[in-house]
Design an enzyme around this catalytic site. Structure first.
Site, short mmCIF file in Angstrom:
data_model
loop_
_atom_site.label_atom_id
_atom_site.label_comp_id
_atom_site.label_asym_id
_atom_site.label_seq_id
_atom_site.Cartn_x
_atom_site.Cartn_y
_atom_site.Cartn_z
CE1 TYR A 64 -3.65 2.56 0.68
CE2 TYR A 64 -2.37 3.25 2.57
CZ TYR A 64 -3.42 3.46 1.70
OH TYR A 64 -4.23 4.56 1.84
CG ASP A 81 5.90 3.80 0.54
OD1 ASP A 81 6.21 4.52 1.51
OD2 ASP A 81 4.73 3.60 0.19
CE LYS A 136 2.06 4.97 8.15
NZ LYS A 136 0.73 4.64 8.53
#
Ligand code: PLP
Length: 424
Positions: free
Chosen positions: A141, A236, A264
């Site tokens: 994702y 990523d 994050k």
């Protein structure tokens, strides 16, 4: 105030009652809790119930909820302005911290979320190479950008939503999806489309089909073949940056991506994402180059100071070994409990993140992750929640520990998990 009353109000005016799908607890068959506050390793719902938190806001809070240094930095900055819409010194400081920690990142651009980081990185890769295809891995994702919602993990996988409603076929067809940890499939896709591939985007450690580690040779193969064809590698690291080590997954696995996406932890709990990479590539970003990307709140000083306080604390504490030890205590305890109760399981762990799968087989890609017994996961989740242990409300996600979690927390959590599993 009751969780259920508030959720009814929410459902009347917000789709599914939430601002992000998995928060509705649909996959685990329970009513969601509504949070009133959190501190350190604990979180409380509006009914006053306390939870030991292993969700940790899905990863950003490696220092725990409301770490005093992060809170102080944000409060001080709030008095001086929430957003300027112009460059501030904190951006430069945070950029310097990021560049100093990640050798493959020579220049960085701040955005406001991981999704923005990956969308912008894809555009940059296409702009830089002049090619059109994106290769991604099944179950990974990368946020909800159109090109990346194809065969995505995380909430898309959890809710069983096919990847493409709302994404025109013309766009979806430019994303080529192959299994994770399958170097042969990778070679084949490049044999067929290689000349037109702009980039490969990969989670160096997957966190969105549950935690799945790269097999030896997998990331190496990606680097080797992309070099051969002149495609870029986008790593990523939205979950793994500053989570696995100071230099992220790429420090542990020794790969050198062309572009890295961050999110994050870099914002310490405030909205922040970033993408960065080789100077020669990043110089193509506007206004230095022609690839346009912008943001009203990009580089806002609140997110910057939260990120700076978080990274500085991490660089001082160097907590990675301790965090891993503590996490291993928790995972081996959970394994022992499940084993004693005759429940087949696999736990994939790295550093302070892990996933419990309810299957006997090794989990190394999305197909094997899907063999986990999700009904059992739902029961496990609900039972833990009743005992006051909060974990991600979906199978295909990672549990996170923080420096705020103590040995006592783990001990207490294991007691509660033991009780919860006995009642399954
Ligand atoms: N990339 C990865 C690996 C992620 O795990 C996520 C979110 O969980 C994203 C990108 C998207 O980040 P955000 O939710 O901040 O948009």
């Amino acid at each position: 105030m009751r969780n259920s009353e508030l959720f009814e109000r929410a459902k009347a005016i917000m789709p599914g009652g939430v601002s992000s799908p998995v928060r509705a607890f649909k996959a685990v068959g329970g009513e969601p809790i509504i949070v009133s506050r959190a501190q350190g390793s604990r979180l409380w719902d509006v009914e006053g119930k306390e939870y030991i938190d292993f969700l940790m806001s899905w990863g950003p809070l490696i220092l725990g909820h409301s770490h005093p240094k992060v809170v102080e930095a944000v409060c001080e900055q709030a008095k001086k302005g929430l957003s300027y819409g112009l460059t501030n010194e904190h951006e430069i400081t945070l950029a310097e911290l990021v560049v100093s920690a990640m050798p493959s990142v020579e220049m960085v651009r701040f955005v406001s979320s991981g999704t923005e980081a990956t969308m912008s990185a894809i555009r940059l890769a296409r702009g830089y190479t002049g090619k059109k295809y994106v290769v991604k891995f099944d179950g990974c994702y990368h946020g909800h950008g159109d090109s990346l919602l194809v065969s995505a993990g995380s909430g898309v996988a959890t809710l069983g939503i096919p990847g493409t409603p709302g994404v025109p076929e013309d766009i979806a067809s430019l994303t080529l999806v192959i299994p994770y940890n399958d170097p042969q499939a990778f070679e084949e896709v490049f044999k067929k489309y290689g000349e037109d591939v702009a980039c490969v985007i990969v989670e160096p450690v997957a966190g969105n089909m549950g935690v799945v580690l790269p097999k030896p040779g997998f990331l190496e193969k990606i680097r080797e073949i992309t070099r051969e064809y002149g495609a870029l590698v986008i790593c990523d690291e939205v979950i793994t940056n500053f989570r696995l080590s100071k230099g992220g997954a790429q420090e542990l696995f020794g790969r050198d991506p062309d572009i890295t996406c961050m999110g994050k932890i870099i914002g310490g709990g405030m909205p922040l994402g970033a993408y960065g990479g080789r100077r020669e590539i990043m110089q193509k970003v506007a206004p230095e180059g022609p690839v346009y990307q912008a943001g009203t709140l990009s580089g806002n000083p609140l997110s910057m100071v939260a990120g700076i306080a978080t990274l500085k604390e991490l660089f001082t504490l160097k907590p990675y070994e301790e965090l891993e030890k503590l996490t291993r205590k928790l995972t081996s305890g959970i394994s022992e409990i499940l084993h004693r109760n005759g429940i087949p399981h696999r736990i994939n762990q790295i550093a302070s993140m892990f996933t419990v799968f309810f299957t006997e087989e090794e989990v190394y890609d999305y197909e094997t992750a899907k063999r986990s017994d999700r009904e059992m996961f739902g029961k496990f989740f609900r039972s833990l929640l009743r005992e006051g242990v909060l974990i991600p409300p979906a199978q295909f996600e990672a549990w996170f520990l923080s420096t705020a979690h103590t040995e006592e927390d783990i001990h207490l959590a294991l007691e509660k998990i033991d009780k919860a599993v006995a009642s399954l």
